[in-house]
Design a protein around this motif. Structure first.
Motif, PDB file in Angstrom:
ATOM      1  N   ASP A 106      47.552  29.011  42.916  1.00 27.54           N
ATOM      2  CA  ASP A 106      46.154  28.642  43.150  1.00 27.54           C
ATOM      3  C   ASP A 106      45.423  29.790  43.817  1.00 27.54           C
ATOM      4  O   ASP A 106      45.948  30.404  44.755  1.00 27.54           O
ATOM      5  CB  ASP A 106      46.090  27.451  44.123  1.00 27.54           C
ATOM      6  CG  ASP A 106      46.105  26.114  43.420  1.00 27.54           C
ATOM      7  OD1 ASP A 106      45.770  26.059  42.218  1.00 27.54           O
ATOM      8  OD2 ASP A 106      46.437  25.112  44.081  1.00 27.54           O
ATOM      9  N   LEU A 107      44.197  30.061  43.366  1.00 29.98           N
ATOM     10  CA  LEU A 107      43.301  30.875  44.195  1.00 29.98           C
ATOM     11  C   LEU A 107      42.646  29.910  45.183  1.00 29.98           C
ATOM     12  O   LEU A 107      42.211  28.821  44.800  1.00 29.98           O
ATOM     13  CB  LEU A 107      42.245  31.576  43.339  1.00 29.98           C
ATOM     14  CG  LEU A 107      42.703  32.815  42.557  1.00 29.98           C
ATOM     15  CD1 LEU A 107      41.505  33.501  41.897  1.00 29.98           C
ATOM     16  CD2 LEU A 107      43.455  33.805  43.434  1.00 29.98           C
ATOM     17  N   PRO A 108      42.604  30.275  46.463  1.00 32.16           N
ATOM     18  CA  PRO A 108      42.104  29.322  47.461  1.00 32.16           C
ATOM     19  C   PRO A 108      40.581  29.232  47.523  1.00 32.16           C
ATOM     20  O   PRO A 108      39.877  30.120  47.030  1.00 32.16           O
ATOM     21  CB  PRO A 108      42.653  29.898  48.768  1.00 32.16           C
ATOM     22  CG  PRO A 108      42.744  31.360  48.518  1.00 32.16           C
ATOM     23  CD  PRO A 108      43.089  31.519  47.052  1.00 32.16           C
ATOM     24  N   PHE A 109      40.130  28.183  48.162  1.00 30.40           N
ATOM     25  CA  PHE A 109      38.696  27.932  48.344  1.00 30.40           C
ATOM     26  C   PHE A 109      38.004  29.164  48.933  1.00 30.40           C
ATOM     27  O   PHE A 109      38.480  29.749  49.906  1.00 30.40           O
ATOM     28  CB  PHE A 109      38.497  26.732  49.281  1.00 30.40           C
ATOM     29  CG  PHE A 109      37.063  26.483  49.628  1.00 30.40           C
ATOM     30  CD1 PHE A 109      36.176  26.024  48.669  1.00 30.40           C
ATOM     31  CD2 PHE A 109      36.594  26.723  50.911  1.00 30.40           C
ATOM     32  CE1 PHE A 109      34.847  25.809  48.971  1.00 30.40           C
ATOM     33  CE2 PHE A 109      35.262  26.502  51.234  1.00 30.40           C
ATOM     34  CZ  PHE A 109      34.391  26.041  50.266  1.00 30.40           C
ATOM     35  N   GLY A 110      36.888  29.539  48.325  1.00 31.97           N
ATOM     36  CA  GLY A 110      36.081  30.640  48.855  1.00 31.97           C
ATOM     37  C   GLY A 110      36.433  31.996  48.287  1.00 31.97           C
ATOM     38  O   GLY A 110      35.705  32.964  48.505  1.00 31.97           O
ATOM     39  N   SER A 111      37.533  32.068  47.542  1.00 33.46           N
ATOM     40  CA  SER A 111      37.961  33.390  47.060  1.00 33.46           C
ATOM     41  C   SER A 111      37.440  33.691  45.653  1.00 33.46           C
ATOM     42  O   SER A 111      37.508  34.837  45.208  1.00 33.46           O
ATOM     43  CB  SER A 111      39.486  33.508  47.088  1.00 33.46           C
ATOM     44  OG  SER A 111      40.075  32.668  46.113  1.00 33.46           O
ATOM     45  N   TYR A 112      36.929  32.662  44.938  1.00 34.08           N
ATOM     46  CA  TYR A 112      36.550  32.907  43.534  1.00 34.08           C
ATOM     47  C   TYR A 112      35.254  32.220  43.105  1.00 34.08           C
ATOM     48  O   TYR A 112      34.774  32.433  41.997  1.00 34.08           O
ATOM     49  CB  TYR A 112      37.676  32.442  42.589  1.00 34.08           C
ATOM     50  CG  TYR A 112      37.968  30.957  42.663  1.00 34.08           C
ATOM     51  CD1 TYR A 112      37.314  30.054  41.828  1.00 34.08           C
ATOM     52  CD2 TYR A 112      38.878  30.462  43.581  1.00 34.08           C
ATOM     53  CE1 TYR A 112      37.571  28.695  41.907  1.00 34.08           C
ATOM     54  CE2 TYR A 112      39.144  29.104  43.665  1.00 34.08           C
ATOM     55  CZ  TYR A 112      38.489  28.232  42.831  1.00 34.08           C
ATOM     56  OH  TYR A 112      38.748  26.891  42.922  1.00 34.08           O
ATOM     57  N   GLN A 113      34.659  31.390  43.977  1.00 38.89           N
ATOM     58  CA  GLN A 113      33.463  30.653  43.552  1.00 38.89           C
ATOM     59  C   GLN A 113      32.182  31.474  43.688  1.00 38.89           C
ATOM     60  O   GLN A 113      31.131  31.073  43.183  1.00 38.89           O
ATOM     61  CB  GLN A 113      33.311  29.347  44.355  1.00 38.89           C
ATOM     62  CG  GLN A 113      34.409  28.341  44.116  1.00 38.89           C
ATOM     63  CD  GLN A 113      35.526  28.444  45.153  1.00 38.89           C
ATOM     64  OE1 GLN A 113      35.698  29.460  45.810  1.00 38.89           O
ATOM     65  NE2 GLN A 113      36.301  27.377  45.283  1.00 38.89           N
ATOM     66  N   GLY A 114      32.257  32.613  44.415  1.00 41.59           N
ATOM     67  CA  GLY A 114      31.058  33.437  44.607  1.00 41.59           C
ATOM     68  C   GLY A 114      30.799  34.301  43.392  1.00 41.59           C
ATOM     69  O   GLY A 114      30.641  33.777  42.282  1.00 41.59           O
ATOM     70  N   SER A 115      30.766  35.584  43.591  1.00 34.04           N
ATOM     71  CA  SER A 115      30.438  36.476  42.470  1.00 34.04           C
ATOM     72  C   SER A 115      31.645  36.667  41.546  1.00 34.04           C
ATOM     73  O   SER A 115      32.797  36.436  41.939  1.00 34.04           O
ATOM     74  CB  SER A 115      30.001  37.842  43.006  1.00 34.04           C
ATOM     75  OG  SER A 115      31.110  38.481  43.595  1.00 34.04           O
ATOM     76  N   THR A 116      31.348  37.118  40.350  1.00 37.40           N
ATOM     77  CA  THR A 116      32.377  37.457  39.372  1.00 37.40           C
ATOM     78  C   THR A 116      33.314  38.528  39.953  1.00 37.40           C
ATOM     79  O   THR A 116      34.530  38.477  39.758  1.00 37.40           O
ATOM     80  CB  THR A 116      31.688  37.983  38.098  1.00 37.40           C
ATOM     81  OG1 THR A 116      30.859  36.946  37.609  1.00 37.40           O
ATOM     82  CG2 THR A 116      32.672  38.381  37.027  1.00 37.40           C
ATOM     83  N   GLU A 117      32.707  39.452  40.690  1.00 35.25           N
ATOM     84  CA  GLU A 117      33.483  40.549  41.287  1.00 35.25           C
ATOM     85  C   GLU A 117      34.450  40.010  42.350  1.00 35.25           C
ATOM     86  O   GLU A 117      35.613  40.427  42.412  1.00 35.25           O
ATOM     87  CB  GLU A 117      32.508  41.547  41.900  1.00 35.25           C
ATOM     88  CG  GLU A 117      33.109  42.906  42.115  1.00 35.25           C
ATOM     89  CD  GLU A 117      32.096  43.839  42.788  1.00 35.25           C
ATOM     90  OE1 GLU A 117      30.887  43.616  42.637  1.00 35.25           O
ATOM     91  OE2 GLU A 117      32.556  44.763  43.480  1.00 35.25           O
ATOM     92  N   ASP A 118      33.970  39.072  43.192  1.00 35.41           N
ATOM     93  CA  ASP A 118      34.842  38.448  44.204  1.00 35.41           C
ATOM     94  C   ASP A 118      36.048  37.802  43.525  1.00 35.41           C
ATOM     95  O   ASP A 118      37.188  37.941  43.971  1.00 35.41           O
ATOM     96  CB  ASP A 118      34.101  37.321  44.955  1.00 35.41           C
ATOM     97  CG  ASP A 118      33.141  37.855  45.997  1.00 35.41           C
ATOM     98  OD1 ASP A 118      33.178  39.068  46.262  1.00 35.41           O
ATOM     99  OD2 ASP A 118      32.366  37.042  46.526  1.00 35.41           O
ATOM    100  N   ALA A 119      35.764  37.044  42.455  1.00 36.17           N
ATOM    101  CA  ALA A 119      36.826  36.315  41.748  1.00 36.17           C
ATOM    102  C   ALA A 119      37.843  37.285  41.172  1.00 36.17           C
ATOM    103  O   ALA A 119      39.065  37.102  41.296  1.00 36.17           O
ATOM    104  CB  ALA A 119      36.216  35.455  40.640  1.00 36.17           C
ATOM    105  N   TYR A 120      37.329  38.342  40.560  1.00 38.90           N
ATOM    106  CA  TYR A 120      38.200  39.363  39.960  1.00 38.90           C
ATOM    107  C   TYR A 120      39.079  40.011  41.033  1.00 38.90           C
ATOM    108  O   TYR A 120      40.294  40.154  40.859  1.00 38.90           O
ATOM    109  CB  TYR A 120      37.333  40.413  39.241  1.00 38.90           C
ATOM    110  CG  TYR A 120      38.106  41.619  38.798  1.00 38.90           C
ATOM    111  CD1 TYR A 120      38.917  41.576  37.668  1.00 38.90           C
ATOM    112  CD2 TYR A 120      38.035  42.809  39.527  1.00 38.90           C
ATOM    113  CE1 TYR A 120      39.648  42.693  37.278  1.00 38.90           C
ATOM    114  CE2 TYR A 120      38.761  43.919  39.136  1.00 38.90           C
ATOM    115  CZ  TYR A 120      39.564  43.863  38.008  1.00 38.90           C
ATOM    116  OH  TYR A 120      40.285  44.953  37.636  1.00 38.90           O
TER     117      TYR A 120
END
Ligand code: KIV
Length: 271
Positions: free
Chosen positions: A90-104
């Motif tokens: 799992d990617l945790p809460f807050g690590s991927y819901q923001g920008s595409t770059e954050d998620a990447y």
């Protein structure tokens, strides 16, 4: 022939083939090396390093406090143990819901530092661009719809999701969008069995259910729950295969008694 007899490492194409061939997929959560090694040896096809570690490992009420560093620590422990199973983190809460770059960036850290094989993200169309970016970089992604625990404060409780027509419709659209984005599978959590069956039949990628009935292409449980380590969590869908809490309590009580009586250690248990 069952995949258990012939496969070195469970891959995304293999789980897709399992759906095609009507072979059900087994997934259990794992958070540590010792347990993961046993589950791998038992033939579990996918080990999910779930952010449910927040609940069963760390004692939080929700999964929200889990950080990317916490998840990498657990995922790396499981990845070191798994010889055959696919390790899905799992990617945790807050690590991927923001920008595409954050998620990447979060996805790349997890892949590089933990050595897992695939990632799971909660949500549908709201995060579809971020999912696409991760998939385009070569990382397999599993979706997660229905009860998505990282959104618990939006839902208000851990009840069954998508009982109403509008939410069911959105879930069907989300599932299709995840498939079109290139996800290799999707977890369906705590939704009506007939909806899960309909979604499973409409997709070419496998669905893995938890509290979503027998119509899914596979099933997942939290390992601490199915082993009976968690004591006060008793949802309808949970089947307990052991009562480990009771066994451990008895063993620990016996140890206390043996230490106090001087029975432990005996002649053969010392140098
Ligand atoms: O974190 C987790 O354990 C999960 C499962 C409940 C599917 O996401």
């Amino acid at each position: 022939m069952s995949v258990n007899k012939v496969i070195k490492r469970i891959s995304t194409s293999l789980v897709r083939d399992m759906k095609k061939n009507g072979e059900k997929i087994s997934m259990l959560t794992a958070y540590d090396f010792s347990t993961a090694r046993i589950l791998d040896q038992a033939g579990v096809e996918i080990l999910l390093v779930g952010d449910s570690a927040a609940n069963v490992f760390a004692g939080y009420d929700t999964t929200l406090p889990m950080t990317l560093d916490h998840m990498i620590y657990h995922a790396a422990s499981v990845a070191r143990a798994a010889q055959r199973a696919m390790v899905l983190a799992d990617l945790p809460f807050g690590s991927y819901q923001g920008s595409t770059e954050d998620a990447y960036n979060a996805a790349v850290r997890m892949m590089k530092e933990a050595g897992v094989h695939a990632l799971k993200l909660e949500g549908g169309l709201e995060i579809i661009d971020n999912i696409k970016k991760i998939i385009q970089s070569g990382i397999p992604v599993c979706g997660h719809l229905g009860l998505t625990p990282q959104s618990i404060y939006q839902f208000g409780d851990f009840g069954v999701r998508a009982k109403q027509e509008t939410e069911a419709l959105k879930l069907k659209e989300d599932a299709l969008a995840l498939q079109e984005a290139g996800c290799f599978a999707v977890v369906l959590e705590k939704i009506p069995a007939n909806l899960a069956e309909e979604v499973s039949k409409s997709l070419t990628i496998p669905t893995i259910g938890i509290g979503a009935g027998a119509g899914c292409d596979g099933q997942v449980l939290v390992v601490n729950d199915m082993l009976g380590l968690t004591q006060d969590f008793k949802p309808k869908f949970l089947r307990r295969y052991l009562q480990l809490a009771e066994d451990i309590k008895q063993a620990a009580a016996q140890y206390v008694s043996d230490v106090k009586s001087g029975d432990y250690p005996n002649q053969n248990e010392q140098y």
